[in-house]
Design a protein around this motif. Structure first.
Motif, mmCIF file in Angstrom:
data_model
loop_
_atom_site.group_PDB
_atom_site.id
_atom_site.type_symbol
_atom_site.label_atom_id
_atom_site.label_comp_id
_atom_site.label_asym_id
_atom_site.label_seq_id
_atom_site.Cartn_x
_atom_site.Cartn_y
_atom_site.Cartn_z
ATOM 1 N N ALA A 284 48.512 32.685 51.737
ATOM 2 C CA ALA A 284 49.069 33.269 50.519
ATOM 3 C C ALA A 284 49.823 32.210 49.716
ATOM 4 O O ALA A 284 49.707 32.147 48.476
ATOM 5 N N LEU B 230 42.203 33.672 41.273
ATOM 6 C CA LEU B 230 43.561 33.878 41.769
ATOM 7 C C LEU B 230 44.573 33.872 40.632
ATOM 8 O O LEU B 230 45.600 34.560 40.706
ATOM 9 N N VAL C 119 44.593 37.326 39.408
ATOM 10 C CA VAL C 119 45.337 38.184 40.342
ATOM 11 C C VAL C 119 46.835 38.019 40.124
ATOM 12 O O VAL C 119 47.589 39.004 40.056
ATOM 13 N N THR D 1 49.269 41.103 39.185
ATOM 14 C CA THR D 1 50.109 41.664 40.255
ATOM 15 C C THR D 1 51.421 40.921 40.450
ATOM 16 O O THR D 1 52.334 41.428 41.102
ATOM 17 N N VAL E 93 50.130 36.538 45.019
ATOM 18 C CA VAL E 93 48.820 36.328 45.633
ATOM 19 C C VAL E 93 48.978 36.508 47.133
ATOM 20 O O VAL E 93 49.896 35.937 47.740
ATOM 21 N N THR E 94 48.110 37.301 47.744
ATOM 22 C CA THR E 94 48.156 37.545 49.179
ATOM 23 C C THR E 94 46.947 36.914 49.867
ATOM 24 O O THR E 94 45.988 36.479 49.206
ATOM 25 N N ASP F 164 43.889 38.723 48.892
ATOM 26 C CA ASP F 164 43.380 38.277 47.593
ATOM 27 C C ASP F 164 42.530 37.018 47.752
ATOM 28 O O ASP F 164 41.492 36.857 47.091
ATOM 29 N N ARG G 267 39.151 37.988 49.035
ATOM 30 C CA ARG G 267 38.323 38.571 47.969
ATOM 31 C C ARG G 267 37.817 37.481 47.023
ATOM 32 O O ARG G 267 36.672 37.527 46.569
ATOM 33 N N ALA G 268 38.661 36.513 46.758
ATOM 34 C CA ALA G 268 38.249 35.411 45.889
ATOM 35 C C ALA G 268 37.110 34.622 46.531
ATOM 36 O O ALA G 268 36.139 34.247 45.846
#
Length: 427
Positions: free
Chosen positions: A271, A286, A289, A293, A296-297, A300, A303-304
């Protein structure tokens, strides 16, 4: 009870509990005990409410034998798994079957009083539900098992300088819950309970030598050797997240040291690196994201990577290789038959797992990897909860502890059972 008596009693009970034997003749064949002794022990266990008669079993020529069943609903076990960012609480029967459970997000850094108070509230609600469904308001809690996200001194049930648990060092977790529920309580590192869960009810059933590796906010491993969970002399075996994998002194781990595996490949590290990539404009995915939000986790990042983001792919691949390099050493040193990968980061996609596998198979000794399987956890988020229950169940039914409570029919109300010394490690 004398040693031979309780040993034979525990043997008979274990054969029926595990469904290895269902009839008296089967117990005799598998245990080597004589017919009279088997009959006596079955009668004792039936009288104290641990066994019951079932239907007639298959006949081998004479009168059909009556099948025996373990009374798994005679009592219940409380189980709790505390992670860095979540808690899970459950109630199981005496065979480890989950009867009710609840999980929710939290922050372990809130401290022991706040977190454990919430665990107790959830446990009380679940107990009420299970008792109502069973129609037994007095259904007793026979024991409790708890997994914590940090080093635990197993003999005392107290966390020991846990890096991500401020305020928990030396806190009497076991004593608090034992006093609240008047029952024996065992506390361990959550990765050990995850390994035990997979061993008893997951993809490791029937295995004797395995590694369970959790890749979440932090990184840890549970080691099973010869079918027995190996905790080490103080209970901190398997703490691979703080093994040194780099000489870089710029990246400081939460434990205070530098170069730790967790500081480069754990969820918090991913993260951190993903957030840096977003802020520096190296990853548009990112950056979007972050804009939507505010953070960034690790999820995330996964998913990226699945969307083809080059930076995310590089970060996850690097993390998988770092973890794989360390596991390759452990595989060559310990030679397990199975490596199970679990935890939130490990479950986020195939890229990291693929990098771990490739590195382990490339870097380990050929003989060590000839029949080695590296697989994802089948119990996933439930591994720690199920394992915490089995930890308590296994401890309760050791011959030494069984001898202390079997005469009364239940270990409920006997929190001091945790102090009973064992003659040998649990099998």
């Amino acid at each position: 009870m004398v040693g031979e008596h309780v040993d034979s009693l525990a043997t008979v009970l274990d054969l029926v509990r595990s469904q290895t034997a269902r009839t008296r003749p089967e117990i005799g064949r598998l245990s080597g005990l004589g017919r009279t002794v088997v009959t006596q022990r079955v009668n004792e266990l039936t009288e104290c409410g641990l066994l019951e008669e079932g239907s007639l079993g298959p006949s081998s020529g004479g009168r059909a034998p009556r099948e025996l069943r373990f009374r798994a609903r005679a009592g219940v076990i409380l189980a709790a798994e505390l992670g860095a960012t979540s808690i899970g609480v459950g109630v199981t029967d005496l065979a480890g079957t989950v009867l009710a459970e609840h999980s929710e997000a939290t922050d372990i850094a809130r401290g022991p009083d706040a977190v454990l108070e919430r665990v107790e509230e959830i446990a009380d609600d679940l107990l009420d539900r299970v008792r109502a469904e069973a129609g037994d308001a007095e259904l007793a809690v026979w024991g409790a098992g708890v997994g914590l996200p940090g080093p635990v001194e197993f003999a005392t049930g107290r966390p020991s300088a846990p890096p991500i648990m401020p305020g928990w060092d030396g806190y009497p977790v076991r004593d608090r819950l034992a006093h609240r529920y008047d029952t024996p309580v065992w506390v361990d590192n959550e990765v050990n309970t995850m390994a035990l869960g997979e061993l008893r009810a997951g993809s490791a059933r029937g295995q004797r030598d395995l590694l369970y590796v959790k890749i979440g906010t932090g990184i840890g491993a549970g080691l099973v050797s010869g079918g027995t969970l190996h905790r080490g002399s103080q209970g901190c075996a398997g703490d691979i997240g703080h093994a040194a994998v780099a000489d870089d002194t710029d990246v400081v781990c939460r434990c205070g040291n530098t170069g730790c595996l967790e500081a480069y490949a754990g969820g918090a590290a991913l993260a951190r690196d993903g957030l840096a990539a977003a802020r520096e404009g190296r990853s548009q995915f990112l950056a979007d994201v972050l804009a939507s939000t505010g953070t960034v986790t690790a999820a995330d990042l996964s998913r990226a990577a699945q969307s083809g983001d080059r930076v995310a792919v590089e970060l996850l691949t690097r993390a998988g290789r770092l973890i794989g390099n360390l596991l390759a050493t452990l595989v060559s040193f310990y030679n397990p038959a199975l490596v199970i990968i679990g935890g939130g980061v490990a479950n986020a996609g195939d890229l990291l797992l693929a990098a771990v596998r490739e590195t382990v198979y490339r870097r380990s000794l050929p003989l060590a990897t000839r029949e080695l399987r590296i697989t994802r956890s089948t119990l996933s988020d439930r591994a720690g909860l199920v394992g915490a229950a089995f930890m308590a169940i296994d401890e309760l039914f050791t011959p030494e502890r069984l001898a202390r409570w079997v005469g009364g029919g239940s270990p409920a109300g006997s929190p001091g059972l945790v102090e009973v010394p064992l003659r040998a490690p649990l099998l």
